[in-house]
Enzyme design. Structure first.
Site, PDB file in Angstrom:
ATOM      1  N   ASP A   1       0.942  -1.399  -0.046  1.00  0.00           N
ATOM      2  CA  ASP A   1      -0.153   0.117   0.024  1.00  0.00           C
ATOM      3  C   ASP A   1       0.786   1.251   0.057  1.00  0.00           C
ATOM      4  OD1 ASP A   1      -2.580  -1.112  -0.065  1.00  0.00           O
ATOM      5  OD2 ASP A   1      -2.437  -1.240   2.240  1.00  0.00           O
TER       6      ASP A   1
ATOM      7  N   ARG B   1      -1.941  -1.395  -8.268  1.00  0.00           N
ATOM      8  CA  ARG B   1      -3.230  -0.931  -7.954  1.00  0.00           C
ATOM      9  C   ARG B   1      -3.065   0.648  -8.156  1.00  0.00           C
ATOM     10  NH1 ARG B   1      -3.996  -1.417  -2.000  1.00  0.00           N
ATOM     11  NH2 ARG B   1      -4.794  -3.672  -2.282  1.00  0.00           N
TER      12      ARG B   1
END
Length: 304
Positions: A132, A182
């Protein structure tokens, strides 16, 4: 009023003292809507329910603002235990994590060693790990560490944020690695010197980098609850002949469930980001800051 609340929640999300205080209590402030639970068993059960109607998941043991090697070790242990639990239960999920929870701000080598253990364990299980992205100060360190991991592993991806000026170039640079990315709009409060301040500019850049990465031929996880973006992606992939196997939609646990289920029925791959753990406060504050509707949901529950 909405802007004031948004700034308040973004500030609280970064406040270590508020995070430490929240750890002493169970899920509060509407967090049960966005956080699957505190334990691994609760998280796995939530994933199992998602799998029943065709949704995939990525589990994230929440952790931020660690300051000791012991805390980094605890985060490492939880990531490994999460991978073990996914494997043993047979649920369809991979793992997401934050590098700061594994010691990036303490010692880069410590973080890299921890990541090698995690990605290596995932590789043994045929699973995948997503890094992330955090605030701007951690962007380049995260990318550098990701590049180092890719020298040995191909089952690791990273997140890039559309609201940063640098991201278009980062997407191009990642093409040499055929990176699994992502792509998100971005949830941290950043200065106008590094990020687009206007929503319409963020949206435009988001569309641009989605097409950019897809047309490079690389796997793309499109993380959005914006139905206009979803329709844009559907149209682009159809017109460009991009196979459904090259991308997926990703959404957050507890948000836009009807849209998630509808996309699955239409044949699209949907993965739900499922956070869990005691360190839920910062994550929950960012969810509240993102959409005014989330704030009013919490306020209703507080006064119920």
């Amino acid at each position: 009023m909405e802007a004031v609340l948004r700034n308040l929640f973004q500030s609280l999300a970064k406040n270590p003292s508020a995070n430490r205080m929240a750890k002493k209590y169970g899920l509060r402030f509407g967090a049960k809507r966005f956080v699957a639970g505190v334990t691994i068993d609760e998280a796995v059960q939530a994933v199992r329910q998602l799998n029943l109607d065709g949704r995939l998941a990525t589990l994230d043991h929440l952790g931020e603002f660690i300051s000791t090697r012991q805390e980094a070790q605890e985060s490492l242990d939880m990531c490994l235990a999460t991978l073990d639990a996914i494997h043993e239960s047979g649920v369809k999920s991979n793992l997401s994590l934050k590098l700061t929870s594994l010691g990036l701000d303490i010692d880069r080598q410590l973080c890299l060693d921890n990541m090698r253990q995690i990605v290596g364990r995932a590789q043994q299980y045929g699973n995948f790990v997503r890094i992330d992205m955090e605030d701007y100060s951690h962007c380049q360190p995260a990318i550098d560490l990701y590049r180092e991991l890719r020298q040995s592993y191909d089952n690791v991806g990273i997140v890039l944020q559309a609201y940063l000026f640098r991201t278009e170039q980062d997407v191009d640079d990642m093409n040499e690695l055929h990176a699994n990315l992502r792509l998100v709009k971005g949830a941290y409060k950043e200065p106008a010197t590094v990020a687009f301040p206007a929503k319409e500019d963020v949206d435009a850049n988001y569309r641009k980098i989605i097409v950019q990465h897809l047309t490079h031929g690389n796997y793309t996880a499109i993380a959005t609850h914006d139905e206009q973006i979803v329709q844009f992606v559907k149209k682009e992939v159809a017109e460009r002949g991009i196979p459904l196997e090259q991308f997926e939609f990703q959404m957050l646990y507890g948000i836009c469930e009807d849209l998630q289920k509808r996309l699955v029925k239409e044949g699209y791959k949907v993965r739900v980001y499922v956070p869990y753990g005691r360190d839920w406060f910062g994550y929950n504050m960012r969810r509240l800051a993102e959409r005014p509707a989330n704030v009013w949901f919490v306020m209703k529950n507080l006064f119920r």
